[in-house]
Design an enzyme around this catalytic site. Structure first.
Site, short mmCIF file in Angstrom:
data_model
loop_
_atom_site.label_atom_id
_atom_site.label_comp_id
_atom_site.label_asym_id
_atom_site.label_seq_id
_atom_site.Cartn_x
_atom_site.Cartn_y
_atom_site.Cartn_z
N CYS A 2 -9.23 -38.39 -13.99
CA CYS A 2 -9.30 -36.98 -13.63
C CYS A 2 -8.70 -36.11 -14.73
CB CYS A 2 -8.55 -36.74 -12.32
SG CYS A 2 -9.03 -37.86 -10.99
N ARG A 46 -11.86 -34.19 -10.44
CA ARG A 46 -11.88 -35.60 -10.04
C ARG A 46 -13.10 -36.36 -10.55
NH1 ARG A 46 -12.51 -38.41 -4.07
NH2 ARG A 46 -11.56 -40.41 -4.62
N LEU A 47 -12.83 -37.55 -11.11
CA LEU A 47 -13.84 -38.57 -11.35
C LEU A 47 -13.53 -39.68 -10.35
CD1 LEU A 47 -16.16 -39.87 -12.99
CD2 LEU A 47 -14.42 -40.82 -14.51
N ASN A 71 -3.78 -38.00 -12.35
CA ASN A 71 -4.82 -38.46 -13.27
C ASN A 71 -4.50 -39.90 -13.65
OD1 ASN A 71 -6.61 -38.94 -15.42
ND2 ASN A 71 -5.31 -37.86 -16.89
N GLY A 72 -5.37 -40.84 -13.31
CA GLY A 72 -5.15 -42.22 -13.72
C GLY A 72 -5.32 -43.22 -12.60
N ILE A 290 -22.59 -51.70 -29.41
CA ILE A 290 -23.61 -51.05 -30.23
C ILE A 290 -23.74 -51.82 -31.54
CG2 ILE A 290 -23.30 -48.75 -29.25
CD1 ILE A 290 -21.71 -47.99 -31.74
#
Length: 623
Positions: A2, A46-47, A71-72, A290
């Protein structure tokens, strides 16, 4: 994962709270929430990762006296939750945020923080105590910036949310010098005066008047000194403990309510983490890497070899350096201040691709700092070897190198040889600052910067190195864990992933594993020139034999070629005499000298020119 913003300040409006918080939308695209009770304001983006249905923030305690923005991830929240339940505490969500609130309410700030294993930055408002707490995790995985003005105190996950609350034209001389020394700016400094990063393992206690005090709750230096009395003597015992601790760390970091995978470069560290994940998972894990069209930069075959060995669902994305060029500006801009680690660009590319399939990734970052993976850790070894040669032979060899041009074939070897020769005559302190400062030396910086902008950054760098007892090796490992991780590696991973709304977790940064690494004798980590010896010996059974013998590559990008081709015109324009003199920061004659030497292949100044390029791009946008 977040983004958070907040303040203890007078005269603030809720609209300002919302506007600032929403600048963090890439960190938290799924939801937003706000709390306002003057002079306190807390905002959250928020994620969603855990407890998707009932983990909204800001979150309140049952009696509404506490409110938190977080956050975390707290990896051991289930263990703490069980302990709290035994005290009779009931829970209404499956969120680690609720566990954090209840832990604070049960034990207070210090005991609560002692129990946490995770990556986090959070702020908690205690209505009863009339105090605002702002906290950053043990090693600085999650960012936290703060500033103070006449209105009060402000904090945020990223600098962009603090714009408008400090004077952007006031550049920090300390931050400027650290950037050109190190290529990044470590905590507590930033590129701006009166804006700071909260140091890892610290929290701020803020009053309603906006006054604050910084307090340390996790001290790796103290623990390292204590561990010197508990050094592990038996190699087999150390291997067993390392295996148990890393398996446990990976398992804790695999807890997620959304799709999860891992970055797999094919190097030792990411291969070990991915292999452990495969052992712990009932289904094939998702791995991402990649590759480059340009073969000299491509190591995708290494990743493919490991993916087949562990049976992962592997996604390889082949890109050309023209693809990386397209995201240079986007990448540099997202950091909000100058950040010179060029591997951030390919890191952002692989994060962008991984986000198409998952929301959480595990990485192999930070093993190099803990177990001796960098060439610079061989600096003393090679310096001692070089110094054994007769003085006349050393002088002749050094003079002969001046006639060898820097080309694509000779560049890497020449740079390593010159580093060895230069560091051979240095003290341990000088060698550390030399090998850690990947940008300009103090002498070069004096030629680059105008006198009024010069400051010796070595004193700041050496406060880490000199603060620990032990030999040169121990001092170096400890210093890198404190300085390089927070300032460079973790910053790069966080921003590369968060711009793509992807959460990255770092198993090697479990505190129990970090503290374990400080108890190992140096020869367990590096034996002669065999780097990361114990890591390779412990996990050799999990990955292909070839993986353990691969030379370290990293995410290389062709800066030297870009500056001679695609970026040459922009570089020359950014460093033009007119622009440099108007800016008033740099000595144009020195810049002209290194440009000429670079274009004539007399010296490879790619890294120095890249720092100037990065700084000028930032200065052009923000100043």
């Amino acid at each position: 994962m977040c983004g958070i913003f907040g303040f203890s300040a007078v005269g603030m409006k809720k609209k300002q709270l919302i506007t600032a918080t929403d600048k963090l939308s890439l960190r938290g695209p799924d939801a937003s929430g706000y709390f306002m009770s003057e002079p306190i304001g807390l905002g959250h983006r928020r994620l969603s990762i855990i407890d998707l249905d009932s983990g909204e923030q800001p979150m309140f305690s049952k009696d509404k006296s506490l409110v938190i923005v977080f956050n975390g991830e707290i990896y051991n929240f289930k263990t703490i939750k069980k302990e709290l339940k035994e005290l009779g505490i009931q829970f209404v969500t499956e969120s680690d945020t609720e566990v954090l609130i209840e832990a604070y309410q049960a034990w207070g700030i210090n005991k609560c923080l002692e129990k946490l294993e995770g990556m986090f930055a959070f702020s908690l408002w205690d209505e009863k105590l009339q105090k605002l707490f702002v906290v950053r995790d043990l090693f600085g995985e999650k960012p936290l910036y703060y500033t103070k003005n006449e209105q009060g105190f402000f904090f945020a996950s990223e600098l962009k949310a603090l714009e408008g609350f400090f004077e952007k034209k006031n550049m920090s001389k300390t931050g400027l010098n650290l950037f050109f020394n190190l290529t990044y700016i470590p905590a507590p400094y930033t590129i701006y005066e009166n804006v700071f990063k909260l140091e890892a393992g610290h929290y701020l206690e803020v009053s309603t008047l906006g006054e604050f005090e910084s307090l340390q709750y996790y001290d790796l230096e103290k623990i390292t000194l204590e561990n010197q009395e508990l050094q592990i003597i038996q190699y087999e015992d150390a291997k067993k403990e390392l295996r148990e601790k890393l398996f446990s760390s990976v398992e804790e970091r695999m807890v997620s309510d959304v799709p999860l995978g891992s970055f797999l470069s094919g190097g030792i560290d990411s291969s070990i983490v991915s292999a452990i994940m495969s052992k712990l998972s009932t289904n094939p894990i998702k791995t991402f890497s990649i590759g480059f069209k340009e073969k000299e930069y491509d190591e995708s075959e290494r990743a493919d070899l490991v993916a087949k060995h562990i049976g992962s669902d592997h996604k390889l994305y082949i890109v050309g350096h023209e693809d990386l060029l397209e995201i240079v500006d986007e990448t540099l801009s997202y950091f909000d201040e100058p950040f010179g680690d060029s591997s951030a660009i390919p890191s952002m590319m692989v994060a962008k691709k991984a986000k198409e399939k998952v929301t959480v990734v595990l990485t192999g970052d930070c093993a190099d700092e803990l177990f001796g993976g960098y060439d610079k850790y061989l600096g003393k070894y090679y310096a001692d070897k070089y110094n054994k040669y007769p003085k006349l032979l050393r002088k002749a060899f050094k003079n002969g190198l001046k006639f060898v041009p820097h080309t694509r074939k000779t560049n890497q070897t020449l740079r390593k040889i010159k580093k060895v020769i230069y560091s051979a005559g240095l003290s341990p302190e000088e060698r550390y600052t030399s090998l850690t400062s990947l940008g300009y030396t103090e002498l070069q910086k004096k030629q680059l910067l105008k006198p009024e902008f010069q400051e010796n950054a070595n004193a700041i760098i050496l406060k880490y190195f000199s603060g620990i007892k032990g030999d040169e090796h121990n001092k170096t490992f400890f210093s890198d864990a404190k300085l390089v991780l927070e300032g460079d590696m973790l910053t790069k991973v966080d921003r590369a992933c968060m711009i793509n709304s992807l959460e990255a977790r770092v198993p090697f940064l479990d505190s129990k594993l970090v503290e374990f690494s400080t108890r190992l004798p140096h020869h367990f980590k590096i034996d002669g020139t065999n780097k990361k010896k114990i890591l390779k010996d412990t996990f050799a059974d999990l990955v292909p034999a070839e993986t353990m013998s691969f030379s370290k590559k990293g995410f290389g990008i062709p800066i030297r070629l870009w500056f001679q081709n695609e970026l040459k015109e922009e570089l020359i324009e950014l460093l033009s005499e007119e622009k440099i003199k108007k800016q008033g920061l740099f000595n144009f004659n020195f810049i002209h000298k290194i440009l000429t030497e670079h274009f004539n292949n007399k010296e490879n100044h790619s890294s120095k020119l890249w720092l100037l390029f990065v700084f000028q791009k930032w200065h052009q946008k923000y100043i």
